[in-house]
Design an enzyme around this catalytic site. Structure first.
Site, PDB file in Angstrom:
ATOM      1  N   GLU A 110      65.466  61.569  38.812  1.00  0.00           N
ATOM      2  CA  GLU A 110      66.234  60.586  39.575  1.00  0.00           C
ATOM      3  C   GLU A 110      65.932  59.168  39.102  1.00  0.00           C
ATOM      4  OE1 GLU A 110      68.180  61.841  41.997  1.00  0.00           O
ATOM      5  OE2 GLU A 110      69.035  59.923  42.603  1.00  0.00           O
ATOM      6  N   ASP A 111      66.971  58.370  38.994  1.00  0.00           N
ATOM      7  CA  ASP A 111      66.807  56.933  38.756  1.00  0.00           C
ATOM      8  C   ASP A 111      65.893  56.629  37.568  1.00  0.00           C
ATOM      9  OD1 ASP A 111      68.502  56.665  40.861  1.00  0.00           O
ATOM     10  OD2 ASP A 111      67.099  55.713  42.228  1.00  0.00           O
ATOM     11  N   TYR A 133      44.939  80.885  55.797  1.00  0.00           N
ATOM     12  CA  TYR A 133      43.861  80.343  54.974  1.00  0.00           C
ATOM     13  C   TYR A 133      42.869  81.485  54.734  1.00  0.00           C
ATOM     14  CZ  TYR A 133      41.305  76.262  53.195  1.00  0.00           C
ATOM     15  OH  TYR A 133      40.678  75.341  52.395  1.00  0.00           O
ATOM     16  N   GLY A 165      76.217  54.484  30.711  1.00  0.00           N
ATOM     17  CA  GLY A 165      74.831  54.822  31.046  1.00  0.00           C
ATOM     18  C   GLY A 165      74.758  56.289  31.449  1.00  0.00           C
ATOM     19  N   ALA A 166      73.754  56.598  32.262  1.00  0.00           N
ATOM     20  CA  ALA A 166      73.526  57.977  32.672  1.00  0.00           C
ATOM     21  C   ALA A 166      74.778  58.594  33.293  1.00  0.00           C
ATOM     22  CB  ALA A 166      72.362  58.030  33.676  1.00  0.00           C
ATOM     23  N   ALA A 167      75.333  57.918  34.299  1.00  0.00           N
ATOM     24  CA  ALA A 167      76.481  58.473  35.021  1.00  0.00           C
ATOM     25  C   ALA A 167      77.715  58.534  34.123  1.00  0.00           C
ATOM     26  CB  ALA A 167      76.770  57.623  36.260  1.00  0.00           C
ATOM     27  N   ASN A 184      76.817  61.313  45.391  1.00  0.00           N
ATOM     28  CA  ASN A 184      76.107  62.477  44.850  1.00  0.00           C
ATOM     29  C   ASN A 184      75.717  63.494  45.908  1.00  0.00           C
ATOM     30  OD1 ASN A 184      76.120  60.624  42.826  1.00  0.00           O
ATOM     31  ND2 ASN A 184      74.072  61.139  42.073  1.00  0.00           N
ATOM     32  N   LYS A 228      66.328  61.004  49.503  1.00  0.00           N
ATOM     33  CA  LYS A 228      66.900  62.208  48.894  1.00  0.00           C
ATOM     34  C   LYS A 228      66.280  63.468  49.473  1.00  0.00           C
ATOM     35  CE  LYS A 228      68.993  62.878  45.218  1.00  0.00           C
ATOM     36  NZ  LYS A 228      69.782  62.908  43.985  1.00  0.00           N
ATOM     37  N   ASN A 269      77.665  50.000  42.700  1.00  0.00           N
ATOM     38  CA  ASN A 269      77.099  49.965  44.048  1.00  0.00           C
ATOM     39  C   ASN A 269      76.069  48.855  44.199  1.00  0.00           C
ATOM     40  OD1 ASN A 269      77.475  51.261  46.494  1.00  0.00           O
ATOM     41  ND2 ASN A 269      76.743  53.225  45.747  1.00  0.00           N
TER      42      ASN A 269
END
Lengths: 385, 385
Positions: A139-140, A42, A199-201, A324, A97, A293
């Site tokens: 994510e998501d 610091y 979708g995304a995947a 993943n 994650k 899932n």
């Protein structure tokens, strides 16, 4: 169909989260024990470091957290199989994650959940908070906005950005598929592959599989049936899969039409959409990845009855878990180590091949390596360059 | 005037930062060793926790990082004494603060540096990234925009928000002042106090001292002289100090006019603005806090020559270091523990009193407790409720 031990796992998971009070801790890299330590970490020492970094922005990679830290960012609009549960609901997943990033690849990861689900606001917020990070793991985030958001953030920043629901999944699916085809002794280039779920995947998986095997025939099926030229209800993402030649749009009909005569079923869609009878119409030694899932498109025992030779799911309680976690830690580890500015399709294909190679002799019940195999992240990191 | 050992500290600080590669680490709260751990920390267990939190937002405080984590956010517009060095330049300071948060109060802190210096954009960005955090520590944002930004973020969020350069400083200055007045046996309510520097720290200090001692006469001095009724160049923050009755605006002139006949000098301004001769014009047993960093408004030996009875600086190499680290860790520890939504002026006064009380018998060279005294953060946390 309930997940086995659902009540037990729920109880245990809630108890653990309560006991821990959040799944991550942020700790000093070195202890701050006394004034001498303080004068370096610091004031006044940090002032000289700050001046240096301000004058030499590139030095931030070696002098600050930027060189070792990624942000895991979600708006909570498409969390696991739970849908749009918002920022706070998404937080336990982002913390999980972060825990995996550290465990599997020694990457420091900061969970960030956003109090907005507007694409423009998400893009500008991610850009504004980016300086401290060496990479961004989106994510998501729900499709189709996730495609636009990822593209715009990639273009705006000089650090790697990856929407893991798209590309992490695609990498691991391709890795598993490569080995599954070895098991059934088929050439992926000559195969017909049905992808359920656009979708995304699903979109990222189709694009990556096509990149790896340009001659494979891919048929996409969404909730309205086969994504084909006769459809007038396609959004721009789906239309582009057709116009880019990623998918074959000549067929009309539902999933049962699509799977008839196909070699591979890749499901990233809804529980129970695939039946034993449908698998019976597939070509011999069918490969079935039922990755919805927590409840798959078809349960493994039923897929087997239909004649499936290799079966994978997203679950840890069956063989061949397509998860993943086999990809994202190593992808960002490599991106940080090799100062990669953009994660390309080439790198993703190489990552899939690297993961596949870790299984020396693939079998019907072993097409991907164990997540806890420390070689996985290292092998992936090596090719992200 | 150079800081002692500047070259040596610079070298050591750079070497340490390079060796560490950033000063914080983000680690799992519990090890993830196997599939059983994974099923609780990540899928499928985390899904049930996410559902639970989405349905019961208040449970986020006990089930996620929100209950134990604050964000340390800066736009890099006013970093230490270095000025506007931008986001990356600010990052080492924010990491240092995160290290101190953990060391002194077991608070997990996430450094965030912003790629914008626009007040509106800062406000909206902080609000959007707030859900994961139980508090927001704004840091090193330039005055006067820092006042507006802090106020707007406080109003928008239901978690505590504090701009530490303002209130952390004010709390520790007041703590030191309380004990300094004991040493010189003067009543703060009957004292005349000059504050040099009307930025973030100066404004908050004046307001907090006035809150504690409403009868004290406070005179503010900025780079143009005494902030008084005759000035036509005052910004709204300074004008409000007058209209709110915080400062006495009857005098005209420079710092030398202001200090003449005063009891206390509190400097949060520029190196070297106070002289030995000026201190000689102050009342007997003058209290001099020369907190410009790293070079004070007057060096302690020169202040002594002028007759100052108690001298404090911001530096660790002189007695009486007035350092925010005595306040901010405990303030946020208390705010998290007691689920405080707003840090009020009352709480800040109580925090100052609590810090002051930790020095049982104040002397001229000991008006504040040691930063490494573990009782400090605990005592502060206790009154933030």
């Amino acid at each position: 169909m309930a997940t086995p031990n659902k009540n037990q796992i729920t109880k245990k998971a809630l108890a653990l989260h309560k006991k821990l009070g959040g799944k991550i801790r942020i700790v000093p890299a070195a202890p701050v024990r006394n004034r001498a330590d303080l004068s370096l970490v610091y004031t006044p020492g940090v002032g000289y470091v700050s001046s240096h970094v301000a004058k030499n922005p590139k030095s931030a990679r070696e002098l600050t957290m930027k060189g070792r830290t990624v942000a895991v960012i979600s708006d909570g609009s498409a969390v696991l199989g739970l849908g749009n549960i918002g920022a706070l609901g998404a937080l336990p997943v982002m913390e999980g994650k972060a825990a995996l990033f550290k465990t599997f690849a020694d990457v420091d990861a900061v969970p960030i959940v956003l109090d907005t689900q507007d694409a423009d606001e998400i893009v500008e917020t991610v850009i504004r908070i980016a300086p401290a990070f060496g990479g961004i793991n989106l994510e998501d985030i729900a499709a189709p906005k996730c495609f636009e958001i990822e593209q715009r953030v990639i273009e705006a920043l000089d650090i790697p950005v990856m929407h893991d629901d798209q590309h992490g999944t695609a990498i691991v699916v391709l890795a598993g598929l490569i080995n599954a085809m070895k098991v059934v002794k088929k050439d992926i280039q000559k195969s017909r592959i049905v992808v359920a779920g656009v979708g995304a995947a699903g979109v990222a998986t189709m694009r990556l599989v096509k990149k790896f095997a340009p001659k494979a025939i891919i048929i996409a099926v969404d909730s309205q049936g086969i994504v084909g030229h006769s459809r007038i209800d396609l959004n721009s993402t789906k239309a582009k899969l057709l116009s880019d030649g990623i998918i074959d749009g000549s067929l009309e009909g539902g999933l049962s039409v699509a799977v008839t005569g196909s070699d591979v079923f890749l499901g990233v869609s809804q529980p129970g959409v695939l039946t034993t009878e449908m698998i019976k119409t597939m070509r011999k030694d069918a490969v079935v990845f039922a990755m919805a899932n927590p409840t798959p498109e078809i349960m493994p025992d039923e897929a087997k009855k239909g004649g499936a030779a290799v079966i994978a799911t997203g679950r840890s309680d069956f063989p061949n878990q397509i998860n993943n976690s086999l990809a994202f830690p190593g992808v960002f580890r490599g991106a940080l180590d090799n100062q990669v500015r953009k994660i390309t399709d080439d790198m993703k294909v190489k990552a899939a091949v690297a993961i596949a190679k870790l299984v020396a002799k693939p079998t019907a019940v072993k097409i991907v390596p164990d997540m806890f195999d420390k070689k996985v992240a290292k092998a992936v990191a090596k090719v992200i360059k």
